[in-house]
Each structure stands twice: as C-alpha cells, then as structure tokens.
Design an enzyme around this catalytic site. Structure first.
Site, mmCIF file in Angstrom:
data_model
loop_
_atom_site.group_PDB
_atom_site.id
_atom_site.type_symbol
_atom_site.label_atom_id
_atom_site.label_comp_id
_atom_site.label_asym_id
_atom_site.label_seq_id
_atom_site.Cartn_x
_atom_site.Cartn_y
_atom_site.Cartn_z
ATOM 1 C CE1 TYR A 194 -0.163 2.970 7.694
ATOM 2 C CE2 TYR A 194 -1.373 4.052 9.466
ATOM 3 C CZ TYR A 194 -1.247 3.041 8.532
ATOM 4 O OH TYR A 194 -2.224 2.063 8.457
ATOM 5 C CG HIS A 235 -2.137 -0.847 1.041
ATOM 6 N ND1 HIS A 235 -3.241 -0.764 1.861
ATOM 7 C CD2 HIS A 235 -2.423 -1.810 0.116
ATOM 8 C CE1 HIS A 235 -4.156 -1.634 1.445
ATOM 9 N NE2 HIS A 235 -3.688 -2.291 0.397
ATOM 10 C CE1 TYR A 265 -5.212 4.081 8.637
ATOM 11 C CE2 TYR A 265 -5.856 4.012 10.951
ATOM 12 C CZ TYR A 265 -5.059 3.566 9.913
ATOM 13 O OH TYR A 265 -4.112 2.592 10.162
ATOM 14 N N PRO A 323 -4.514 0.751 18.672
ATOM 15 C CG PRO A 323 -6.219 -0.726 18.139
ATOM 16 C CD PRO A 323 -5.650 0.063 19.256
ATOM 17 C CE LYS A 331 3.798 3.550 13.427
ATOM 18 N NZ LYS A 331 3.917 2.725 12.204
HETATM 19 P P1 FAS Z 1 1.261 -11.266 22.326
HETATM 20 O O1 FAS Z 1 0.297 -10.837 23.393
HETATM 21 O O2 FAS Z 1 0.822 -11.368 20.919
HETATM 22 O O3 FAS Z 1 1.902 -12.679 22.728
HETATM 23 C C1 FAS Z 1 2.211 -13.001 24.074
HETATM 24 C C2 FAS Z 1 2.089 -14.510 24.219
HETATM 25 O O4 FAS Z 1 2.481 -14.867 25.545
HETATM 26 C C3 FAS Z 1 0.653 -14.993 24.033
HETATM 27 O O5 FAS Z 1 0.619 -16.037 23.078
HETATM 28 C C4 FAS Z 1 0.235 -15.462 25.425
HETATM 29 O O6 FAS Z 1 -0.625 -16.580 25.380
HETATM 30 C C5 FAS Z 1 1.573 -15.826 26.049
HETATM 31 N N1 FAS Z 1 1.604 -15.719 27.514
HETATM 32 C C6 FAS Z 1 1.006 -14.793 28.291
HETATM 33 N N2 FAS Z 1 1.304 -15.025 29.594
HETATM 34 C C7 FAS Z 1 2.101 -16.131 29.632
HETATM 35 C C8 FAS Z 1 2.724 -16.862 30.665
HETATM 36 N N3 FAS Z 1 2.599 -16.502 31.939
HETATM 37 N N4 FAS Z 1 3.476 -17.945 30.331
HETATM 38 C C9 FAS Z 1 3.626 -18.301 29.017
HETATM 39 N N5 FAS Z 1 3.053 -17.650 27.993
HETATM 40 C C10 FAS Z 1 2.299 -16.579 28.300
HETATM 41 N N6 FAS Z 1 -1.445 -4.263 16.763
HETATM 42 C C11 FAS Z 1 -1.455 -3.654 15.569
HETATM 43 O O7 FAS Z 1 -0.393 -3.221 15.091
HETATM 44 N N7 FAS Z 1 -2.636 -3.502 14.869
HETATM 45 C C12 FAS Z 1 -3.830 -3.987 15.364
HETATM 46 O O8 FAS Z 1 -4.860 -3.846 14.733
HETATM 47 C C13 FAS Z 1 -3.857 -4.645 16.602
HETATM 48 N N8 FAS Z 1 -5.026 -5.165 17.113
HETATM 49 C C14 FAS Z 1 -5.000 -5.782 18.341
HETATM 50 C C15 FAS Z 1 -6.178 -6.323 18.916
HETATM 51 C C16 FAS Z 1 -6.145 -6.948 20.169
HETATM 52 C C17 FAS Z 1 -7.421 -7.522 20.784
HETATM 53 C C18 FAS Z 1 -4.923 -7.039 20.881
HETATM 54 C C19 FAS Z 1 -4.879 -7.684 22.265
HETATM 55 C C20 FAS Z 1 -3.761 -6.509 20.327
HETATM 56 C C21 FAS Z 1 -3.789 -5.890 19.056
HETATM 57 N N9 FAS Z 1 -2.635 -5.369 18.464
HETATM 58 C C22 FAS Z 1 -2.625 -4.756 17.265
HETATM 59 C C23 FAS Z 1 -1.383 -5.456 19.136
HETATM 60 C C24 FAS Z 1 -0.828 -6.827 18.904
HETATM 61 O O9 FAS Z 1 -0.724 -7.076 17.531
HETATM 62 C C25 FAS Z 1 0.468 -6.899 19.638
HETATM 63 O O10 FAS Z 1 1.264 -5.753 19.423
HETATM 64 C C26 FAS Z 1 1.276 -8.135 19.297
HETATM 65 O O11 FAS Z 1 0.459 -9.252 19.478
HETATM 66 C C27 FAS Z 1 2.513 -8.154 20.185
HETATM 67 O O12 FAS Z 1 3.060 -9.400 20.119
HETATM 68 P P2 FAS Z 1 3.718 -10.050 21.432
HETATM 69 O O13 FAS Z 1 4.598 -9.038 22.071
HETATM 70 O O14 FAS Z 1 4.266 -11.342 20.976
HETATM 71 O O15 FAS Z 1 2.522 -10.253 22.463
HETATM 72 C C1 PHB Z 2 -6.028 -4.099 10.788
HETATM 73 O O1 PHB Z 2 -6.056 -4.366 9.576
HETATM 74 O O2 PHB Z 2 -6.381 -4.918 11.667
HETATM 75 C C2 PHB Z 2 -5.559 -2.728 11.221
HETATM 76 C C3 PHB Z 2 -4.978 -1.896 10.283
HETATM 77 C C4 PHB Z 2 -4.548 -0.639 10.678
HETATM 78 C C5 PHB Z 2 -4.715 -0.243 11.989
HETATM 79 C C6 PHB Z 2 -5.302 -1.096 12.945
HETATM 80 C C7 PHB Z 2 -5.731 -2.345 12.545
HETATM 81 O O3 PHB Z 2 -4.302 0.994 12.373
#
Ligand code: FAS
Ligand code: PHB
Length: 389
Positions: free
Chosen positions: A384, A72, A200, A292, A296
C-alpha cells in the site's frame, strides 16, 4: 517546430515528466486535448506514495504539498462491524500522503507556466510518425491550423483513451485486461472526514471507502452496479447506503452534507506491452489501468515517469541509451506488482454478482486472517505505501 521531447497529454504523467526534464535543460512541448480548466476539474486520486512525494520534491513543486498534505500512518479495514487497523508506522516504519491529484496537477501547471514551458491546449487529431526512425514527428490541428513538431522522442502520456498506445503497431502490442462487474460511485462533500485515516469497508451490501482531501473536504465511494447512473443516486440515498456499509460507530459519527461532485467510475485492470516502441515511450494510464482500490493509478504513473526521466537525461547528457532500452522491462516489473495488489485488494473487498456463498466465506476468512496476522499486515503495508522503484 523542433523539440527534444514531445509529450502527448497534460495530465500528471506528462506534466511531471515535463517539469523534471525542464530542470535538466531538456526542452519539451506538451500537447493536451482538453482545456487547462477541464484537466484541473477532474477529481481523481487522493493518496500519494512516498516515491511520488520524493519525485515532486525533485521536480521542485512540493512546497504546497508539504504545507497542506496530511500524513497517514495507516488505514482501517472492516468487514461488517469488525474494524481493525493496518498500522504502517508500527509494521514497516512508513506512511502515505493525502494530497489530491487535482492539487498535484495544479502545482505542476503552475510550475510549467512559471518556466514558460510550452503547453498547447485544445489540440485535435494528434498523429505520431516515424516512431521507428531517429527522426519522429508529431502532427496535430490547433485553432483550425495544421501543425508539425520534429522531435527526438515522444512520451505518450495521453491516458487510456489517447492516441499513443494505438500508435504502437497492433502486431507488436500485447494487451491484458480484466473488467470488473461493478463501478465506484464517488462524492466530494465539504464535511469533516468520518475518521482520521481511510476506511476500506467490505459488507454484505458491497464495498465502501471513506477518504478525504483535507480536514474539511471528504471523499466517499460506494461500490455500485455498472448499470447505475449518477442521477439515480440522491445525496441522501448515498449517505444512507454508506452508513449501512461502514462500522456502526463510524456510521453514527458520519457528518453528511451536499455533494459538490458526484461521479461513477468503471473499474478495470489493463496493461499493454511493450511500453516502448522505437522513439515512443508510454507512461501512466496510456499503458496501464488499475482499479482504484489500492490507490495505485497515479502512483504507478509516477514510477513510469521516474524511469523515463532518468533514461532520457542519461541519453541527452551522457549519450547512454541503456535506460531507454530497458525502460519497458523496468517499468513493467513494477506495473505488474501494482496490478496484482490492486486486483487482490479489489477481489478481497468487493461483492461480485456471481459470487457463491463459499466465495464469500473465502473473502471473510482472508480478511479475518489479515486482521489477526502481523505478517499478512506487513505484506499489505509494503504494497500500500509503495514498493521500491
Ligand atoms: P490522465 O488520463 O490523467 O491524463 C492524460 C491526459 O491526456 C488527459 O489530460 C487527456 O485529456 C489527454 N489526452 C487524451 N488523449 C489525447 C490526445 N489524443 N491528444 C492530446 N491529449 C490527450 N488513481 C488513484 O490512484 N486513485 C483514485 O482514486 C483514482 N480515481 C480515478 C477516477 C477516474 C474516473 C479515473 C479516470 C482515474 C482514476 N485514477 C485514480 C487513476 C488516475 O489518477 C490516473 O492514474 C492518473 O490520472 C494517470 O495520469 P496520466 O497518466 O497523466 O493520465
Ligand atoms: C481517494 O481519496 O480518492 C482515494 C483514496 C484511496 C483509494 C482510492 C481513492 O484507494
């Protein structure tokens, strides 16, 4: 068991770090609380910065991403019925990659299993010990058995609700948090995206985002009240509300269909300092959370992994500890810039319950300024697509 690096958490941070270290001959074990399917069932990020894509290439897991991703060159912003484009290609000769976190995580698990690197799923009661000594160790329970791992370093990649951040003494930890008074209701639908780039949208009714995963899989979000539940939102109610918030031409073109995933995510900004204590190094959501809006979260987790990976190979291969000693300071510099951008973009585009009419005028003026100013758009584009590591 003895290992060089014990990684707590099998999400993108832990998996990417494990893959990068494996390619340098550094042994890791990943301890994951959930099952593999549970981790792969999460629908989260969709946008990758170029730095993230580069690190996936360096990790040797970018083939499917290269084949299936979308490139994109910009995004569309709108205030009510006034859309305009931020063209990254024209402004800064750059772009972003559309490739879901779910796919990225799958590719990393696939590579880890092909390498026969050890991942333990379904662990319980993980505890970290001797973090301030040269001989840290991890204990956990698995299938009713107590386990013990001696290691040189522990990477805390266990997300916001993990054990790692809590293992840094409270007297050492400084935490910074802002909780937003709304959430995002997101759905996934097997429909063609309404636009070829992300939209957005800010409107009197609240924020909306039109995103995608591929030409037949769309991802949409609308700002919702924190008190809302998924059950209160039928698919038709969601589509009707989305149409009210995006530009009329896009609302008319919107192709709707049944949701195949529907969830509400709360929004918060959070940082813990330091991101390193003794032999424990925090990565990703274990150390910081962003709303989100700026896409980032995953990308900032990856930049942490980049710094920690380089620091660990310098230690193991050259006995050089400077990267480890500077990890927290270096990672936090970029973390806070991502926090600022995500906070700024969230404040710009959302309706806040306690907003005055003056506040709304300020938002409108800033979006109009962004629409009309090449220099403002250039700053937006730089943030971005991702600031340098
Ligand atoms: P994660 O949380 O992905 O991974 C941590 C892992 O550790 C999990 O698998 C968990 O099960 C495990 N864990 C936890 N406690 C533990 C323990 N005590 N022992 C062993 N394992 C354990 N980011 C974006 O850029 N765009 C988005 O649109 C976006 N949407 C999101 C929506 C939601 C609902 C959430 C919660 C996050 C979102 N994020 C988004 C952010 C997300 O993408 C995170 O930045 C990303 O998952 C970070 O990855 P990790 O640091 O690996 O953490
Ligand atoms: C998504 O595609 O899930 C998405 C993209 C951009 C954002 C947040 C979420 O800023």
């Amino acid at each position: 068991m003895r290992i060089q690096v014990a990684i707590i958490g099998g999400g993108p941070s832990g998996l990417l770090l494990g893959q990068l270290l494996h390619r340098q001959g550094i042994e890791t074990v990943i301890l994951e609380r959930q099952t593999r399917d549970h981790v792969l069932g999460r629908i989260r990020a969709g946008i990758l910065e170029k730095g993230t894509a580069s690190l996936m290439r360096e990790a040797g897991v970018a083939d499917r991403m290269e084949r299936e991703c979308l490139i994109h060159d910009g995004i569309m912003l709108s205030y009510g019925n006034d859309p305009f484009e931020i063209n990254f290609r024209q402004l800064i000769q750059s772009s972003v990659i559309v490739y879901g976190q779910t796919e990225l995580t799958y590719d990393l698990y696939h590579a880890r299993e092909a390498n026969n690197a050890k991942t333990v799923f379904g662990v319980e009661e993980v505890r970290l010990y001797n973090l301030d000594r040269p001989s840290p160790y991890v204990t956990y329970r698995h299938r009713g058995q107590d386990r013990h791992i001696d290691c040189d370093f522990i990477a805390g990649c266990d997300g916001f609700h993990g054990i790692s951040r809590q293992s840094v003494p409270r007297s050492i930890r400084r935490e910074y948090e802002k909780v937003y008074p709304f959430g995002w209701l997101g759905i996934l639908s097997e429909t063609p995206p309404v636009n070829d780039e992300l939209i957005y949208a800010s409107s009197e009714r609240g924020f909306a985002l039109c995103s995608m995963r591929n030409p037949n899989l769309s991802r949409y979000y609308i700002q919702c009240a924190l008190s809302d539940t998924v059950h209160e939102w039928s698919d038709n109610d969601f589509w009707d509300e989305l149409r009210r918030r995006i530009p009329a031409s896009k609302a008319e073109a919107l192709v709707t269909g049944p949701s195949i995933e529907k969830s509400i995510a709360p929004l918060r900004s959070f940082v813990t300092e330091p991101m390193h204590w003794g032999r424990l190094f925090l990565c990703g959501d274990a150390a910081h959370i962003v709303p989100p809006t700026g896409a980032k979260g995953l990308n900032t987790a990856v930049s942490d992994v980049n710094y920690l990976y380089l620091a660990l190979i310098a230690h193991f291969q050259e006995g050089d500890n400077e990267g480890l000693d500077r990890y927290s300071e270096q990672a936090l510099l970029r973390v806070w810039k991502a926090e600022r951008f995500s906070w700024w973009f969230t404040n710009l585009m959302h309706r806040f319950p306690d907003q005055s009419q003056f506040d709304r005028k300020m938002q409108r003026a800033e979006i109009t300024f962004l629409r009309d100013s090449t220099s403002a758009q250039t700053v937006m584009a730089q943030n971005y697509v991702g600031l340098p590591y």
